[in-house]
Design a protein around this motif. Structure first.
Motif, PDB file in Angstrom:
ATOM      1  N   ASP A 148     -14.849   6.798  -7.503  1.00  0.00           N
ATOM      2  CA  ASP A 148     -15.503   6.276  -8.702  1.00  0.00           C
ATOM      3  C   ASP A 148     -14.527   6.169  -9.869  1.00  0.00           C
ATOM      4  OD1 ASP A 148     -17.832   6.204  -7.235  1.00  0.00           O
ATOM      5  OD2 ASP A 148     -18.734   7.960  -8.213  1.00  0.00           O
ATOM      6  N   LYS A 149     -13.725   7.193 -10.047  1.00  0.00           N
ATOM      7  CA  LYS A 149     -12.772   7.212 -11.158  1.00  0.00           C
ATOM      8  C   LYS A 149     -11.802   6.033 -11.084  1.00  0.00           C
ATOM      9  CE  LYS A 149      -9.415  10.220 -13.456  1.00  0.00           C
ATOM     10  NZ  LYS A 149      -8.875  11.596 -13.510  1.00  0.00           N
ATOM     11  N   TYR A 150     -11.303   5.747  -9.871  1.00  0.00           N
ATOM     12  CA  TYR A 150     -10.258   4.732  -9.753  1.00  0.00           C
ATOM     13  C   TYR A 150     -10.777   3.329  -9.464  1.00  0.00           C
ATOM     14  CZ  TYR A 150      -6.817   8.270 -10.480  1.00  0.00           C
ATOM     15  OH  TYR A 150      -6.067   9.259 -11.068  1.00  0.00           O
ATOM     16  N   THR A 151     -11.968   3.198  -8.945  1.00  0.00           N
ATOM     17  CA  THR A 151     -12.472   1.850  -8.699  1.00  0.00           C
ATOM     18  C   THR A 151     -13.267   1.299  -9.878  1.00  0.00           C
ATOM     19  OG1 THR A 151     -14.434   2.679  -7.557  1.00  0.00           O
ATOM     20  CG2 THR A 151     -12.530   2.075  -6.193  1.00  0.00           C
ATOM     21  N   GLU A 152     -13.789   2.176 -10.711  1.00  0.00           N
ATOM     22  CA  GLU A 152     -14.583   1.717 -11.847  1.00  0.00           C
ATOM     23  C   GLU A 152     -13.762   1.534 -13.108  1.00  0.00           C
ATOM     24  OE1 GLU A 152     -17.863   4.429 -12.192  1.00  0.00           O
ATOM     25  OE2 GLU A 152     -18.663   3.865 -10.227  1.00  0.00           O
ATOM     26  N   SER A 153     -12.555   2.066 -13.136  1.00  0.00           N
ATOM     27  CA  SER A 153     -11.721   1.963 -14.324  1.00  0.00           C
ATOM     28  C   SER A 153     -11.156   0.552 -14.465  1.00  0.00           C
ATOM     29  CB  SER A 153     -10.562   2.952 -14.245  1.00  0.00           C
ATOM     30  OG  SER A 153      -9.731   2.799 -15.377  1.00  0.00           O
ATOM     31  N   GLU A 154     -11.188   0.061 -15.674  1.00  0.00           N
ATOM     32  CA  GLU A 154     -10.593  -1.246 -15.956  1.00  0.00           C
ATOM     33  C   GLU A 154      -9.274  -1.101 -16.693  1.00  0.00           C
ATOM     34  OE1 GLU A 154     -13.351  -4.030 -17.616  1.00  0.00           O
ATOM     35  OE2 GLU A 154     -14.965  -3.325 -16.323  1.00  0.00           O
ATOM     36  N   THR A 184       8.048   4.225  -9.345  1.00  0.00           N
ATOM     37  CA  THR A 184       7.048   3.483 -10.108  1.00  0.00           C
ATOM     38  C   THR A 184       5.655   3.870  -9.637  1.00  0.00           C
ATOM     39  OG1 THR A 184       7.079   1.637  -8.552  1.00  0.00           O
ATOM     40  CG2 THR A 184       8.573   1.510 -10.444  1.00  0.00           C
ATOM     41  N   LEU A 185       4.707   3.648 -10.519  1.00  0.00           N
ATOM     42  CA  LEU A 185       3.315   3.894 -10.153  1.00  0.00           C
ATOM     43  C   LEU A 185       2.854   2.828  -9.173  1.00  0.00           C
ATOM     44  CD1 LEU A 185       1.813   4.650 -13.680  1.00  0.00           C
ATOM     45  CD2 LEU A 185       2.121   6.273 -11.806  1.00  0.00           C
ATOM     46  N   PRO A 186       1.958   3.193  -8.268  1.00  0.00           N
ATOM     47  CA  PRO A 186       1.402   2.169  -7.375  1.00  0.00           C
ATOM     48  C   PRO A 186       0.505   1.232  -8.182  1.00  0.00           C
ATOM     49  CG  PRO A 186       0.289   4.262  -7.062  1.00  0.00           C
ATOM     50  CD  PRO A 186       1.409   4.516  -8.022  1.00  0.00           C
ATOM     51  N   SER A 187       0.211   0.102  -7.616  1.00  0.00           N
ATOM     52  CA  SER A 187      -0.685  -0.835  -8.300  1.00  0.00           C
ATOM     53  C   SER A 187      -2.114  -0.328  -8.200  1.00  0.00           C
ATOM     54  CB  SER A 187      -0.576  -2.229  -7.673  1.00  0.00           C
ATOM     55  OG  SER A 187      -1.164  -2.212  -6.379  1.00  0.00           O
ATOM     56  N   ILE A 188      -2.938  -0.734  -9.127  1.00  0.00           N
ATOM     57  CA  ILE A 188      -4.349  -0.353  -9.089  1.00  0.00           C
ATOM     58  C   ILE A 188      -5.008  -0.923  -7.833  1.00  0.00           C
ATOM     59  CG2 ILE A 188      -5.247  -2.266 -10.477  1.00  0.00           C
ATOM     60  CD1 ILE A 188      -6.385   1.405 -10.753  1.00  0.00           C
ATOM     61  N   GLU A 189      -4.513  -2.065  -7.348  1.00  0.00           N
ATOM     62  CA  GLU A 189      -5.048  -2.651  -6.117  1.00  0.00           C
ATOM     63  C   GLU A 189      -4.766  -1.748  -4.917  1.00  0.00           C
ATOM     64  OE1 GLU A 189      -3.083  -4.511  -8.273  1.00  0.00           O
ATOM     65  OE2 GLU A 189      -4.778  -5.567  -9.181  1.00  0.00           O
ATOM     66  N   ASP A 190      -3.555  -1.164  -4.879  1.00  0.00           N
ATOM     67  CA  ASP A 190      -3.228  -0.231  -3.796  1.00  0.00           C
ATOM     68  C   ASP A 190      -4.132   1.000  -3.841  1.00  0.00           C
ATOM     69  OD1 ASP A 190      -1.219  -1.883  -2.826  1.00  0.00           O
ATOM     70  OD2 ASP A 190       0.406  -0.773  -3.830  1.00  0.00           O
ATOM     71  N   VAL A 191      -4.394   1.476  -5.048  1.00  0.00           N
ATOM     72  CA  VAL A 191      -5.272   2.643  -5.204  1.00  0.00           C
ATOM     73  C   VAL A 191      -6.689   2.290  -4.755  1.00  0.00           C
ATOM     74  CG1 VAL A 191      -6.244   4.303  -6.829  1.00  0.00           C
ATOM     75  CG2 VAL A 191      -3.849   3.580  -7.075  1.00  0.00           C
ATOM     76  N   LYS A 192      -7.159   1.128  -5.144  1.00  0.00           N
ATOM     77  CA  LYS A 192      -8.508   0.710  -4.743  1.00  0.00           C
ATOM     78  C   LYS A 192      -8.600   0.498  -3.225  1.00  0.00           C
ATOM     79  CE  LYS A 192      -9.933  -1.146  -9.180  1.00  0.00           C
ATOM     80  NZ  LYS A 192     -10.369  -2.290  -9.957  1.00  0.00           N
ATOM     81  N   ASP A 193      -7.541   0.007  -2.626  1.00  0.00           N
ATOM     82  CA  ASP A 193      -7.501  -0.155  -1.167  1.00  0.00           C
ATOM     83  C   ASP A 193      -7.593   1.213  -0.490  1.00  0.00           C
ATOM     84  OD1 ASP A 193      -7.146  -1.678   1.284  1.00  0.00           O
ATOM     85  OD2 ASP A 193      -5.098  -0.876   1.336  1.00  0.00           O
ATOM     86  N   PHE A 194      -6.862   2.188  -1.020  1.00  0.00           N
ATOM     87  CA  PHE A 194      -6.951   3.548  -0.497  1.00  0.00           C
ATOM     88  C   PHE A 194      -8.370   4.097  -0.676  1.00  0.00           C
ATOM     89  CE2 PHE A 194      -6.960   8.099  -1.520  1.00  0.00           C
ATOM     90  CZ  PHE A 194      -6.602   8.607  -0.290  1.00  0.00           C
ATOM     91  N   CYS A 195      -8.959   3.847  -1.835  1.00  0.00           N
ATOM     92  CA  CYS A 195     -10.323   4.333  -2.094  1.00  0.00           C
ATOM     93  C   CYS A 195     -11.311   3.762  -1.078  1.00  0.00           C
ATOM     94  CB  CYS A 195     -10.765   3.965  -3.514  1.00  0.00           C
ATOM     95  SG  CYS A 195      -9.970   4.948  -4.800  1.00  0.00           S
ATOM     96  N   ALA A 196     -11.162   2.500  -0.742  1.00  0.00           N
ATOM     97  CA  ALA A 196     -12.048   1.888   0.257  1.00  0.00           C
ATOM     98  C   ALA A 196     -11.897   2.591   1.603  1.00  0.00           C
ATOM     99  CB  ALA A 196     -11.751   0.391   0.387  1.00  0.00           C
ATOM    100  N   GLN A 197     -10.672   2.879   1.997  1.00  0.00           N
ATOM    101  CA  GLN A 197     -10.414   3.581   3.252  1.00  0.00           C
ATOM    102  C   GLN A 197     -10.997   4.998   3.199  1.00  0.00           C
ATOM    103  OE1 GLN A 197      -7.899   2.198   5.640  1.00  0.00           O
ATOM    104  NE2 GLN A 197      -8.534   3.709   7.130  1.00  0.00           N
ATOM    105  N   LEU A 198     -10.853   5.654   2.062  1.00  0.00           N
ATOM    106  CA  LEU A 198     -11.372   7.007   1.875  1.00  0.00           C
ATOM    107  C   LEU A 198     -12.897   7.033   2.010  1.00  0.00           C
ATOM    108  CD1 LEU A 198     -10.848   9.985   0.991  1.00  0.00           C
ATOM    109  CD2 LEU A 198     -11.021   9.165  -1.382  1.00  0.00           C
ATOM    110  N   VAL A 199     -13.565   6.108   1.352  1.00  0.00           N
ATOM    111  CA  VAL A 199     -15.032   6.044   1.427  1.00  0.00           C
ATOM    112  C   VAL A 199     -15.478   5.706   2.844  1.00  0.00           C
ATOM    113  CG1 VAL A 199     -17.072   4.770   0.618  1.00  0.00           C
ATOM    114  CG2 VAL A 199     -15.365   5.569  -1.023  1.00  0.00           C
ATOM    115  N   ASP A 200     -14.769   4.808   3.502  1.00  0.00           N
ATOM    116  CA  ASP A 200     -15.101   4.497   4.904  1.00  0.00           C
ATOM    117  C   ASP A 200     -14.987   5.740   5.777  1.00  0.00           C
ATOM    118  OD1 ASP A 200     -15.528   1.843   4.263  1.00  0.00           O
ATOM    119  OD2 ASP A 200     -13.639   1.119   5.122  1.00  0.00           O
ATOM    120  N   TYR A 201     -13.937   6.516   5.564  1.00  0.00           N
ATOM    121  CA  TYR A 201     -13.722   7.713   6.386  1.00  0.00           C
ATOM    122  C   TYR A 201     -14.835   8.740   6.162  1.00  0.00           C
ATOM    123  CZ  TYR A 201     -11.656  11.745   8.603  1.00  0.00           C
ATOM    124  OH  TYR A 201     -11.453  12.830   9.416  1.00  0.00           O
TER     125      TYR A 201
END
Length: 155
Positions: free
Chosen positions: A111-117, A48-65
């Motif tokens: 940007d692509k994954y955190t701004e998408s609704e 199954t696809l991950p949840s958008i919340e999981d993707v956004k959590d990864f994005c936050a970690q990525l930007v922090d790094y």
């Protein structure tokens, strides 16, 4: 990528607090990446696809790094290099623009994954994660060159 990280941790771990922190944060990012991508050891068996919340959590970690690198680590490495020789400083300054290329890719991914609704964006996730992984692997190689400078000359 994890194998290379383990080698880096064995080679440079414990020599410098900054290096240890940087490698720890890289490990956390990679673990989240592998979990999100459904790769071993966190293989997603139900496909199954991950949840958008999981993707956004990864994005936050990525930007922090990537932010930590640009706003904390790289400045310290370049400053140390400036104090200890023009050759080291020149090497560090040559690597920074190369690292910045991957920063742009990471921020575009964010940007692509955190701004998408629209959750349908997740249908592009595998392709986008693969492109991101290539960019980050190159980034890690350049960062390892910076770590080598820091370790070999200033630890």
């Amino acid at each position: 990528m994890l194998t290379k990280l383990e080698k880096a941790e064995k080679r440079w771990g414990g020599a410098n607090k900054l290096i240890d922190q940087w490698l720890t944060h890289r490990r956390k990012l990679l673990v989240k990446y592998f979990k999100l991508a459904g790769l071993a050891p966190n293989r997603n068996t139900d496909k199954t696809l991950p949840s958008i919340e999981d993707v956004k959590d990864f994005c936050a970690q990525l930007v922090d790094y990537v932010s930590e690198g640009h706003f904390e680590v790289y400045d310290k490495v370049v400053s140390a290099c400036a104090k200890h020789g023009q050759e080291s400083k020149a090497t560090a300054q040559t690597l920074l623009p190369k690292i910045s290329e991957s920063t742009d890719i990471a921020l575009d991914f964010n940007d692509k994954y955190t701004e998408s609704e629209n959750d349908e964006i997740l249908y592009h996730l595998d392709k986008d994660l693969a492109q991101l992984a290539q960019a980050m692997e190159t980034r890690f190689e350049f960062e390892d060159e910076l770590i080598e400078i820091l370790h070999s000359r200033y630890s």
